[in-house]
Write a protein that holds these residues in place. Sequence first.
Motif, PDB file in Angstrom:
ATOM      1  N   VAL A 156       0.664   5.420  -0.060  1.00 45.90           N
ATOM      2  CA  VAL A 156      -0.416   6.589   0.621  1.00 45.90           C
ATOM      3  C   VAL A 156       0.033   7.949   0.072  1.00 45.90           C
ATOM      4  CG1 VAL A 156      -0.868   8.116   2.009  1.00 45.90           C
ATOM      5  CG2 VAL A 156      -0.874   5.995   2.278  1.00 45.90           C
ATOM      6  N   GLN A 176      -4.895   6.623  -1.340  1.00 48.51           N
ATOM      7  CA  GLN A 176      -4.388   4.955  -0.869  1.00 48.51           C
ATOM      8  C   GLN A 176      -3.906   4.586  -1.349  1.00 48.51           C
ATOM      9  OE1 GLN A 176      -6.012   3.308   2.810  1.00 48.51           O
ATOM     10  NE2 GLN A 176      -5.274   4.384   3.834  1.00 48.51           N
ATOM     11  N   TYR A 177      -3.189   3.584  -2.327  1.00 52.35           N
ATOM     12  CA  TYR A 177      -3.160   3.278  -3.605  1.00 52.35           C
ATOM     13  C   TYR A 177      -2.597   1.821  -3.533  1.00 52.35           C
ATOM     14  CZ  TYR A 177      -3.704   7.093  -6.479  1.00 52.35           C
ATOM     15  OH  TYR A 177      -3.763   8.476  -6.375  1.00 52.35           O
ATOM     16  N   GLN A 178      -3.023   0.199  -3.755  1.00 49.10           N
ATOM     17  CA  GLN A 178      -2.458  -1.233  -3.814  1.00 49.10           C
ATOM     18  C   GLN A 178      -1.684  -0.704  -5.103  1.00 49.10           C
ATOM     19  OE1 GLN A 178      -5.319  -3.756  -3.759  1.00 49.10           O
ATOM     20  NE2 GLN A 178      -4.539  -5.392  -2.112  1.00 49.10           N
ATOM     21  N   THR A 235       0.592  -1.692   0.200  1.00 45.43           N
ATOM     22  CA  THR A 235      -0.453  -0.657   0.055  1.00 45.43           C
ATOM     23  C   THR A 235       1.070   1.550  -0.368  1.00 45.43           C
ATOM     24  OG1 THR A 235      -1.618  -1.549   1.281  1.00 45.43           O
ATOM     25  CG2 THR A 235      -2.234   1.503   1.316  1.00 45.43           C
ATOM     26  N   LEU A 252      -6.927  -0.570   4.046  1.00 45.44           N
ATOM     27  CA  LEU A 252      -5.645  -1.535   4.059  1.00 45.44           C
ATOM     28  C   LEU A 252      -5.920  -2.266   4.229  1.00 45.44           C
ATOM     29  CD1 LEU A 252      -2.947   0.067   6.854  1.00 45.44           C
ATOM     30  CD2 LEU A 252      -3.879   0.986   4.644  1.00 45.44           C
TER      31      LEU A 252
END
Length: 100
Positions: free
Chosen positions: A34, A39-41, A32, A100
Motif C-alpha cells: 500500500v 494497493q499494488y499486487q 500486497t 486484497l
Amino acid sequence: MPPWTRRSVRSSSRGGGLLNELSEFHRSGTFTLVVDDQQYQVPHACPHRDGWLIHGTINEKRKSITCPLHFSVFSLETGEQLSGPPCGRLEVKRLTPGVL
C-alpha cells in the motif's frame, strides 16, 4: 506447500553432487503493498535474479520498488524497469481499494 521452493545446483566438476552452499530459494506468488492509499499486487521475486521484493525499498514519492539483491528499480504504476541490470517488466497490478 511453503511460499518458497528450494533449487539445488549440480556440478559436473564435483561428480554431480549437490552443492548446498549454492542452493537458491525462489519464492512464488505475490504480496500486497500500500502506497498513498493505493494497493499494488507485487510478485515476491524480481525477474532479474529472484531477489525477494518483499524486502525491497519503497519510494513512495516515485511509487517504485527497488530490489534488495541487485538494486533494479521498478515502477509500481506500470511495472516498467526504471534502472538496474536489464531484466524486463515487473508484473504488478493495481488493486481496487478494499480488495486484497
